[in-house]
Scaffold this active site. Structure first.
Site, short mmCIF file in Angstrom:
data_model
loop_
_atom_site.label_atom_id
_atom_site.label_comp_id
_atom_site.label_asym_id
_atom_site.label_seq_id
_atom_site.Cartn_x
_atom_site.Cartn_y
_atom_site.Cartn_z
CG ASP A 13 -0.88 8.52 -8.86
OD1 ASP A 13 -0.31 9.01 -7.87
OD2 ASP A 13 -0.79 7.33 -9.18
CG ASP A 56 -20.02 7.65 -10.78
OD1 ASP A 56 -19.35 6.60 -10.68
OD2 ASP A 56 -20.59 8.19 -9.81
CG LEU A 57 -14.45 5.30 -13.14
CD1 LEU A 57 -13.28 5.04 -12.19
CD2 LEU A 57 -14.10 4.87 -14.56
CB ALA A 80 -9.33 3.03 -8.20
CB SER A 127 -2.23 -1.83 -7.94
OG SER A 127 -1.77 -1.98 -6.62
CD GLU A 129 -1.56 -3.73 -1.88
OE1 GLU A 129 -2.21 -4.68 -1.41
OE2 GLU A 129 -0.58 -3.24 -1.31
CE1 TYR A 151 -6.78 -0.09 -5.25
CE2 TYR A 151 -4.91 -1.49 -4.74
CZ TYR A 151 -5.44 -0.38 -5.36
OH TYR A 151 -4.61 0.43 -6.11
CE LYS A 155 -6.23 -0.09 -8.92
NZ LYS A 155 -6.30 0.98 -9.95
NE ARG A 186 0.09 7.14 -1.20
CZ ARG A 186 -0.60 6.20 -1.83
NH1 ARG A 186 -1.73 6.49 -2.44
NH2 ARG A 186 -0.15 4.96 -1.89
P1 GDP Z 1 -0.98 -0.27 0.51
O1 GDP Z 1 0.33 -0.93 0.26
O2 GDP Z 1 -1.69 0.14 -0.74
O3 GDP Z 1 -1.86 -1.04 1.41
O4 GDP Z 1 -0.60 1.15 1.20
P2 GDP Z 1 -0.77 1.71 2.70
O5 GDP Z 1 0.08 2.93 2.76
O6 GDP Z 1 -2.21 1.87 3.06
O7 GDP Z 1 -0.19 0.54 3.64
C1 GDP Z 1 1.12 0.10 3.51
C2 GDP Z 1 1.44 -0.90 4.61
O8 GDP Z 1 1.47 -0.22 5.86
C3 GDP Z 1 0.43 -2.04 4.78
O9 GDP Z 1 1.16 -3.23 4.99
C4 GDP Z 1 -0.31 -1.67 6.05
O10 GDP Z 1 -0.84 -2.78 6.77
C5 GDP Z 1 0.81 -1.02 6.84
N1 GDP Z 1 0.36 -0.16 7.95
C6 GDP Z 1 0.74 -0.25 9.25
N2 GDP Z 1 0.12 0.67 9.98
C7 GDP Z 1 -0.68 1.36 9.15
C8 GDP Z 1 -1.58 2.46 9.34
O11 GDP Z 1 -1.77 2.95 10.44
N3 GDP Z 1 -2.21 2.92 8.23
C9 GDP Z 1 -2.01 2.39 6.98
N4 GDP Z 1 -2.64 2.90 5.92
N5 GDP Z 1 -1.18 1.34 6.78
C10 GDP Z 1 -0.52 0.84 7.84
#
Ligand code: GDP
Length: 330
Positions: A13, A56-57, A80, A127, A129, A151, A155, A186
């Site tokens: 970003d 540094d944060l 972050a 976020s 999240e 995380y 947030k 990304r």
């Molecule tokens: P988040 O929403 O910030 O956690 O973004 P991510 O891209 O890291 O993960 C998105 C979703 O993909 C979550 O529900 C993860 O559990 C799922 N996921 C499934 N397999 C994978 C993987 O191999 N890597 C990551 N990063 N996420 C995965």
């Protein structure tokens, strides 16, 4: 010329926002941490117009010094520990940087001047999240938070402290509750990029398997390039506020894999995908879908890139990049 100060400048970003603000005539300052930071060197080569400032944060005096130097009109706090999976194994660090880092930045703004008589405007990267185990669907600015990871918890603290400083000190401090946003920049650890890169590599014969966690979780995925514009729009309003930034559509991880493989003309994607519990998380966020009505109404913001276009953009990028690296002609 207006001046912007960005933390997290070397991230996805930060790069999009730096380009966007530069295009609008801003002087852009980016905070970088550490000594001999390889990401900072790369950023400086790609975006020579950004002036890098050390800070540094985790270190309040460094934030004060950085702001005193940059003298910004707008501060964008994008820095972050941003990877949910990592936050489980480094929970204290995540709380310190992703959570307390926001408090330090707000304090630094107050110290160099950012109250009612000072015009520094602040953007916090909140976020989706924070919604975690969602209380209602779709999620809006008023949906209660129920974070599911260190995380997400950090947030929530960041979000709440922005509201508190706005109310306590009259600061022009806004939060964008951004749902997942992706693109060719990304990091490979995030699921979209992991999948688009794997689809490209499998197509080119460079990889034979994709090892995944859950395929059932659903996310509201948008394009990062669209989302940084919303950040800027928030700081151009007379009044600060909180805004959900999302597409209003959700897709499962399975949809994502299927779509990415379809882009490289592989239909039998299941033959290449294996699931491994090592990618499961201690607590999962099952479903995210945001309602961006407020952003549309008050900011005039709408996403331009939809899900199929986003995945195509990422797969095309990864195909070219992987082919170039392996000396394969497309
Ligand atoms: P988040 O929403 O910030 O956690 O973004 P991510 O891209 O890291 O993960 C998105 C979703 O993909 C979550 O529900 C993860 O559990 C799922 N996921 C499934 N397999 C994978 C993987 O191999 N890597 C990551 N990063 N996420 C995965």
């Amino acid at each position: 010329m207006p001046r912007a100060f960005i933390t997290g400048i070397t991230g996805q970003d930060g790069q999009h926002l730096a380009e966007f603000l530069h295009g609008r005539g801003y002087d852009v300052y980016g905070m970088v941490k550490g000594q001999n930071n390889p990401k900072a060197t790369k950023l400086q080569e790609e975006m020579p117009f950004v002036e890098l400032v050390p800070g540094d944060l985790a270190d309040l005096p460094s934030l004060v010094a950085a702001l005193q130097y940059a003298q910004p009109d707008e501060v964008y706090n994008l820095g972050a520990i941003s990877f949910v999976a990592l936050s489980f194994s480094q929970a204290e660090l995540t709380a310190n940087i992703t959570g307390l880092g926001v408090l330090r930045m707000l304090e630094a703004i107050r110290m160099v001047g950012g109250g009612e008589n000072n015009p520094i405007r602040f953007y916090q990267a909140s976020s989706s999240e924070m919604f975690g185990k969602v209380r209602e669907t779709p999620q809006t600015e008023l949906t209660p938070f129920h974070p599911r990871s260190p995380y997400g918890c950090a947030k929530v603290f960041g979000h709440d402290i922005v509201v508190n400083y706005r109310e306590s000190y009259g600061m022009h401090a806004s939060s964008g509750i951004l749902f997942n946003h992706e693109g060719p920049r990304r990091g490979m650890e995030f699921v979209t990029r992991k999948v688009t890169n794997a689809a490209a590599r499998i197509k080119l014969g460079l990889q034979h398997e994709l090892v995944m966690g859950t395929l059932d979780a659903k996310r509201d995925w948008g394009y990062a390039g669209d989302y940084v514009k919303a950040m800027w729009l928030m700081l151009q309003q007379d009044e600060p506020g909180d805004y959900v930034i999302a597409t209003g559509q959700t897709h499962s991880i399975e949809d994502l894999v299927e779509r990415a493989f379809a882009e490289v003309e592989i239909e039998n994607w299941r033959d290449y995908v294996r699931q491994d519990p090592k990618f499961y998380r201690p607590a999962e966020v099952d479903l995210l879908i945001g309602d961006p009505s407020k952003a549309k109404e008050k900011l005039g913001w709408e996403r331009e890139v939809d899900f199929p276009e986003l995945i195509k953009m990422m797969v095309d990028h990864d195909l070219k990049r992987e082919a170039r690296r392996a000396n394969i002609e497309l």
